[in-house]
Design a protein around this motif. Structure first.
Motif, mmCIF file in Angstrom:
data_model
loop_
_atom_site.group_PDB
_atom_site.id
_atom_site.type_symbol
_atom_site.label_atom_id
_atom_site.label_comp_id
_atom_site.label_asym_id
_atom_site.label_seq_id
_atom_site.Cartn_x
_atom_site.Cartn_y
_atom_site.Cartn_z
ATOM 1 N N LEU A 276 0.821 -1.208 0.000
ATOM 2 C CA LEU A 276 0.000 0.000 0.000
ATOM 3 C C LEU A 276 0.857 1.260 0.000
ATOM 4 O O LEU A 276 0.514 2.265 -0.625
ATOM 5 N N GLN A 277 1.997 1.199 0.674
ATOM 6 C CA GLN A 277 2.876 2.368 0.763
ATOM 7 C C GLN A 277 3.395 2.822 -0.592
ATOM 8 O O GLN A 277 3.767 3.983 -0.767
ATOM 9 N N PHE A 278 3.420 1.911 -1.573
ATOM 10 C CA PHE A 278 3.915 2.276 -2.887
ATOM 11 C C PHE A 278 2.993 3.281 -3.580
ATOM 12 O O PHE A 278 3.421 3.998 -4.481
ATOM 13 N N SER A 279 1.737 3.324 -3.172
ATOM 14 C CA SER A 279 0.802 4.298 -3.739
ATOM 15 C C SER A 279 0.647 5.524 -2.851
ATOM 16 O O SER A 279 0.089 6.541 -3.273
ATOM 17 N N GLN A 280 1.140 5.436 -1.632
ATOM 18 C CA GLN A 280 0.980 6.536 -0.678
ATOM 19 C C GLN A 280 2.255 7.332 -0.457
ATOM 20 O O GLN A 280 2.217 8.457 0.013
ATOM 21 N N GLU A 281 3.380 6.751 -0.803
ATOM 22 C CA GLU A 281 4.671 7.361 -0.493
ATOM 23 C C GLU A 281 5.545 7.347 -1.739
ATOM 24 O O GLU A 281 5.493 6.407 -2.534
ATOM 25 N N SER A 282 6.356 8.386 -1.908
ATOM 26 C CA SER A 282 7.259 8.453 -3.051
ATOM 27 C C SER A 282 8.619 7.889 -2.670
ATOM 28 O O SER A 282 9.218 8.301 -1.682
ATOM 29 N N PHE A 283 9.087 6.934 -3.449
ATOM 30 C CA PHE A 283 10.415 6.364 -3.245
ATOM 31 C C PHE A 283 11.324 6.800 -4.383
ATOM 32 O O PHE A 283 10.928 6.792 -5.551
ATOM 33 N N ASP A 284 12.558 7.167 -4.020
ATOM 34 C CA ASP A 284 13.528 7.555 -5.042
ATOM 35 C C ASP A 284 14.100 6.337 -5.759
ATOM 36 O O ASP A 284 14.543 6.441 -6.904
ATOM 37 N N GLY A 285 14.100 5.196 -5.086
ATOM 38 C CA GLY A 285 14.629 3.986 -5.696
ATOM 39 C C GLY A 285 14.127 2.752 -4.978
ATOM 40 O O GLY A 285 13.782 2.807 -3.793
ATOM 41 N N ILE A 286 14.104 1.630 -5.705
ATOM 42 C CA ILE A 286 13.650 0.360 -5.140
ATOM 43 C C ILE A 286 14.717 -0.701 -5.377
ATOM 44 O O ILE A 286 15.174 -0.889 -6.506
ATOM 45 N N PHE A 287 15.120 -1.383 -4.306
ATOM 46 C CA PHE A 287 15.988 -2.542 -4.403
ATOM 47 C C PHE A 287 15.096 -3.781 -4.494
ATOM 48 O O PHE A 287 14.374 -4.096 -3.541
ATOM 49 N N ILE A 288 15.125 -4.470 -5.638
ATOM 50 C CA ILE A 288 14.311 -5.669 -5.839
ATOM 51 C C ILE A 288 15.204 -6.872 -5.575
ATOM 52 O O ILE A 288 16.086 -7.199 -6.372
ATOM 53 N N ALA A 289 14.990 -7.523 -4.436
ATOM 54 C CA ALA A 289 15.880 -8.598 -3.995
ATOM 55 C C ALA A 289 15.245 -9.956 -4.247
ATOM 56 O O ALA A 289 14.223 -10.293 -3.659
ATOM 57 N N GLY A 290 15.819 -10.729 -5.143
ATOM 58 C CA GLY A 290 15.270 -12.041 -5.460
ATOM 59 C C GLY A 290 14.281 -11.959 -6.606
ATOM 60 O O GLY A 290 13.613 -10.944 -6.806
ATOM 61 N N TYR B 45 4.678 -9.869 -11.654
ATOM 62 C CA TYR B 45 4.920 -8.959 -10.524
ATOM 63 C C TYR B 45 6.094 -8.026 -10.843
ATOM 64 O O TYR B 45 6.050 -6.825 -10.543
ATOM 65 N N LEU B 46 7.119 -8.576 -11.478
ATOM 66 C CA LEU B 46 8.256 -7.746 -11.858
ATOM 67 C C LEU B 46 7.849 -6.673 -12.858
ATOM 68 O O LEU B 46 8.340 -5.543 -12.805
ATOM 69 N N LYS B 47 6.943 -7.023 -13.773
ATOM 70 C CA LYS B 47 6.475 -6.038 -14.743
ATOM 71 C C LYS B 47 5.755 -4.893 -14.044
ATOM 72 O O LYS B 47 5.879 -3.724 -14.446
ATOM 73 N N LYS B 48 5.015 -5.221 -13.001
ATOM 74 C CA LYS B 48 4.308 -4.177 -12.259
ATOM 75 C C LYS B 48 5.290 -3.279 -11.508
ATOM 76 O O LYS B 48 5.128 -2.057 -11.455
ATOM 77 N N LEU B 49 6.335 -3.879 -10.954
ATOM 78 C CA LEU B 49 7.368 -3.092 -10.288
ATOM 79 C C LEU B 49 8.102 -2.204 -11.290
ATOM 80 O O LEU B 49 8.440 -1.057 -10.986
ATOM 81 N N GLU B 50 8.320 -2.717 -12.480
ATOM 82 C CA GLU B 50 9.051 -1.969 -13.498
ATOM 83 C C GLU B 50 8.307 -0.707 -13.922
ATOM 84 O O GLU B 50 8.922 0.281 -14.331
ATOM 85 N N MET B 51 6.994 -0.705 -13.790
ATOM 86 C CA MET B 51 6.187 0.450 -14.196
ATOM 87 C C MET B 51 6.271 1.610 -13.209
ATOM 88 O O MET B 51 5.893 2.732 -13.527
ATOM 89 N N ILE B 52 6.768 1.355 -11.985
ATOM 90 C CA ILE B 52 6.882 2.417 -10.981
ATOM 91 C C ILE B 52 7.960 3.402 -11.413
ATOM 92 O O ILE B 52 9.054 3.013 -11.822
ATOM 93 N N ASP B 53 7.657 4.673 -11.320
ATOM 94 C CA ASP B 53 8.552 5.720 -11.813
ATOM 95 C C ASP B 53 9.617 6.057 -10.777
ATOM 96 O O ASP B 53 9.482 7.014 -10.013
ATOM 97 N N CYS B 54 10.652 5.242 -10.716
ATOM 98 C CA CYS B 54 11.809 5.529 -9.863
ATOM 99 C C CYS B 54 12.956 4.626 -10.297
ATOM 100 O O CYS B 54 12.772 3.720 -11.125
ATOM 101 N N ALA B 55 14.140 4.865 -9.749
ATOM 102 C CA ALA B 55 15.290 4.013 -10.053
ATOM 103 C C ALA B 55 15.096 2.638 -9.417
ATOM 104 O O ALA B 55 14.455 2.515 -8.370
ATOM 105 N N LYS B 56 15.649 1.609 -10.058
ATOM 106 C CA LYS B 56 15.503 0.240 -9.546
ATOM 107 C C LYS B 56 16.799 -0.530 -9.733
ATOM 108 O O LYS B 56 17.491 -0.350 -10.729
#
Length: 356
Positions: free
Chosen positions: A129-143, A149-160
């Motif tokens: 839920l926090q992904f829609s409520q809070e702005s993150f500058d970057g996301i570490f995708i571990a594993g 699910y990865l495609k959905k993460l890829e659509m988020i507008d930040c560094a990964k």
């Protein structure tokens, strides 16, 4: 009169004529990331034309003035997201990486939030839920998550940053162990010990790291004209939950050694061998990957390829900060090596075991 009116208008949106409007102020006003604002102001790709126009209009209204030097952020806000099957209490590989990332980011004045995604959330493509409520500058995708699910993460507008996996169709940076080479080296170590019948433990369809280790194992066998047998390939964990189980069968004719895709898989294999009346390493030698704390708990102690989790963590942070500085540069795939830690789970096969 006009000056007073401008002052009143600026105060109404929370800024005075004397305050310096920053990219972060614009991001907060529009509820987007600072990275998006930077892309718009610096005319870089990666955002829609509509969003770019909205950012530039807001920046002008707020009185933002671009300077020659890049605006420095005092801190970044990051997220760590990992499938629960990899973030287990008795499996320390990813938890150790997170520890070092969290520690170093805190030292640098940044913040990070940890999100562990269970199987149901992943299958339903449900982001925190926090992904829609809070702005993150970057996301570490571990594993490695499921593709959808990865495609959905890829659509988020930040560094990964992808940690310990890569996918050819994902346009993000990856920090990975050179799993093909380490798989090749682990198998060659067994061959140098005299083993000619070598099996593999791991589901090659589960993650890219297991697949790469398997193909490294396969290359070593083929270059040495050794047999590749499907009945010597074992899977001893659930591909969805990641839970390991003793509910699997050993091959009728055992190889003299096994390459296991990780320490936990090796630990479970050693338990199964013990239950079935086989001794390690007298009857079957075992080698694995990651060099976690499990290696000192097995009887005998487990030989493993050490993967430097601290190095993975620090490289992930360095690349993340570099990505935030250079948003339009091509994605990088950074490979890290490993080294063998010899313990007591490997010996040379007996002469009678070498008979075809």
């Amino acid at each position: 009169m006009l000056s007073n009116l401008l002052t009143i208008l600026n105060k109404s949106v929370g800024y005075s004529m004397d305050s310096k409007v920053t990219m972060q102020d614009i991001a907060d006003m529009l509820d987007i990331t600072k990275v998006s604002v930077s892309k718009a102001i610096n005319n870089q790709p990666g955002i829609s034309d509509n969003l770019r126009e909205q950012i530039l209009t807001t920046a002008k209204k707020m009185g933002y003035h671009k300077t020659n030097n890049r605006e420095k952020s005092t801190s970044y806000n990051f997220a760590w997201i990992c499938p629960k099957r990899f973030f287990l209490e008795d499996e320390t590989f990813y938890t150790t990486i997170y520890y070092y990332i969290n520690k170093r980011l805190m030292e640098k004045g940044h913040t990070i939030s940890c999100f562990v995604i269970n199987d149901k959330e992943e299958s339903e493509n449900k982001l925190p839920l926090q992904f829609s409520q809070e702005s993150f500058d970057g996301i570490f995708i571990a594993g490695e998550f499921e593709r959808s699910y990865l495609k959905k993460l890829e659509m988020i507008d930040c560094a990964k940053i992808a940690i310990d996996f890569y996918l050819p169709d994902m346009n993000i940076d990856s920090i990975v162990t050179d799993n093909f080479y380490t798989g090749f080296e682990a198998t060659n170590y067994l061959i140098r010990k005299g083993h000619m019948k070598i099996g593999f433990v791991g589901n090659i369809n589960n993650t890219s790291s297991i697949c790469d280790r398997y193909f490294g194992y396969l290359k070593a066998l083929m270059l040495n004209d050794l047999p590749v047998r499907n009945d010597w390939r074992i899977v001893n964990n659930d591909p969805v939950t990641g839970a390991y189980t003793l509910d699997f069968s050993l091959p009728k004719e055992l190889p003299t050694s096994f390459v296991c895709h990780c320490d936990k898989a090796a630990f479970i294999l050693m338990q199964k061998l013990h239950i079935e009346g086989y001794k390690v390493p007298e009857d079957v030698s075992v080698i694995s990957f990651d060099n976690t704390s499990i290696c000192e708990l097995t009887i005998p102690k487990l030989t493993s390829i050490d993967i430097n989790r601290k190095q993975i963590a620090l490289q992930s942070i360095d690349q993340m900060l570099r990505r935030l500085e250079h948003t339009d540069s091509s994605p990088r795939k950074i490979y890290l090596g490993g080294h063998l830690v010899e313990r007591d789970s490997i010996t040379s096969p007996r002469k009678e075991q070498l008979i075809p």
